[in-house]
Scaffold this motif. Structure first.
Motif, PDB file in Angstrom:
ATOM      1  N   LEU A 116       0.927  -1.003  -0.011  1.00 25.05           N
ATOM      2  CA  LEU A 116       0.120  -0.106   0.135  1.00 25.05           C
ATOM      3  C   LEU A 116       0.861   1.155  -0.142  1.00 25.05           C
ATOM      4  N   ASP A 117       0.275   2.510  -0.284  1.00 22.27           N
ATOM      5  CA  ASP A 117       0.888   3.584   0.127  1.00 22.27           C
ATOM      6  C   ASP A 117       1.107   3.806   1.595  1.00 22.27           C
ATOM      7  N   GLU A 119       2.336   5.780   3.818  1.00 21.33           N
ATOM      8  CA  GLU A 119       2.103   7.072   4.778  1.00 21.33           C
ATOM      9  C   GLU A 119       0.965   7.261   5.348  1.00 21.33           C
ATOM     10  N   PRO A 120       1.054   7.774   6.745  1.00 22.66           N
ATOM     11  CA  PRO A 120      -0.143   7.937   7.527  1.00 22.66           C
ATOM     12  C   PRO A 120      -1.185   8.641   7.085  1.00 22.66           C
ATOM     13  N   GLN A 121      -1.205   9.621   6.025  1.00 23.02           N
ATOM     14  CA  GLN A 121      -2.518  10.327   5.770  1.00 23.02           C
ATOM     15  C   GLN A 121      -3.238   9.428   4.756  1.00 23.02           C
ATOM     16  N   ASN A 122      -2.851   8.264   4.465  1.00 24.91           N
ATOM     17  CA  ASN A 122      -3.655   7.328   3.826  1.00 24.91           C
ATOM     18  C   ASN A 122      -4.325   6.154   4.606  1.00 24.91           C
ATOM     19  N   PHE A 123      -4.233   6.444   5.823  1.00 21.27           N
ATOM     20  CA  PHE A 123      -4.970   5.469   6.958  1.00 21.27           C
ATOM     21  C   PHE A 123      -5.818   6.023   7.861  1.00 21.27           C
ATOM     22  N   MET A 124      -6.791   5.339   8.271  1.00 19.89           N
ATOM     23  CA  MET A 124      -7.641   5.881   9.368  1.00 19.89           C
ATOM     24  C   MET A 124      -7.967   4.901  10.216  1.00 19.89           C
ATOM     25  N   THR A 135      -7.122   3.913  -3.399  1.00 15.88           N
ATOM     26  CA  THR A 135      -7.235   2.418  -3.879  1.00 15.88           C
ATOM     27  C   THR A 135      -5.922   1.860  -4.484  1.00 15.88           C
ATOM     28  N   LYS A 136      -5.038   2.739  -4.441  1.00 13.23           N
ATOM     29  CA  LYS A 136      -3.800   2.475  -5.129  1.00 13.23           C
ATOM     30  C   LYS A 136      -2.881   1.607  -4.400  1.00 13.23           C
ATOM     31  N   TRP A 137      -2.217   0.637  -5.084  1.00 12.01           N
ATOM     32  CA  TRP A 137      -1.440  -0.606  -4.520  1.00 12.01           C
ATOM     33  C   TRP A 137      -0.559  -1.207  -5.447  1.00 12.01           C
TER      34      TRP A 137
END
Length: 194
Positions: A116-117, A119-124, A135-137
């Motif tokens: 996955l990408d 970096e923390p801005q991509n997770f919650m 949705t990028k991987w």
């Protein structure tokens, strides 16, 4: 005059822009009294749908697709009110529930050979579950594993602080971890989660 996007017989009223990227723009929108995340794609719409299906199949937690329009290249997702992990990090170090949920998600990614990408801005964090927002991987390799590419940005060391500054957060009142402290935290996580 309010802006809206019509998808079949549903009129989504655009409230605000959540994020702008070269390939898509994400809006906060409402329809029928409910809030949604609505993404309009300039490019890679079909790839986004295919990537979403692949990630769901791999067991990665993501916002559910509620509607999509193949002609207008629009995907409407469930809206989550929680802050992304980078915003939480901008207020101080992340707590253990964030890492528990993150490494639980990473186990699914490793098993399915999905990178996955990171970096923390991509997770919650939602409850006790970590959700992936884009949705990028790509296929998992030794170079793009979480521990090699991204984990350092989850701490308030130089990488995490640089990411926060690049994204426009004020880092002046945040603690500054030395490289040795970040390395120690990462080593302790390796023992705990692997």
């Amino acid at each position: 005059m309010e802006e809206f996007i019509q998808i079949k017989n549903k009129k989504f009223v655009l409230q605000s822009v959540r994020a702008e990227h070269p390939d898509h723009t994400t809006y906060i929108a409402t329809w029928s009294g409910r809030i949604y995340c609505l993404r309009t794609y300039k490019t890679d719409y079909d790839k986004a749908l295919a990537d979403y299906k692949e990630l769901k199949h791999a067991g990665i937690n993501m916002a559910k697709i509620c509607f999509h329009d193949d002609e207008q290249h629009v995907i409407v997702f469930d809206y989550f009110p929680e802050e992304d992990c980078l915003t939480v990090l901008s207020k101080g170090p992340l707590t253990e529930p964030y890492f528990d949920a993150l490494f639980s998600l990473y186990r699914f990614a490793r098993f399915s050979k999905v990178a996955l990408d990171w970096e923390p801005q991509n997770f919650m964090l939602r409850g006790s579950q970590m959700f992936y927002l884009p949705t990028k991987w790509e296929r998992l390799t030794d170079e793009n594993k979480f521990e090699n590419k991204g984990l350092r940005t989850w701490f308030l060391g130089k990488e995490g602080r640089a990411l926060l500054a690049r994204k426009g957060f004020d880092i002046s009142n945040l603690p500054n971890l030395e490289d040795a402290a970040v390395n120690k935290a990462m080593a302790l996580m390796a023992v705990k989660y692997w």
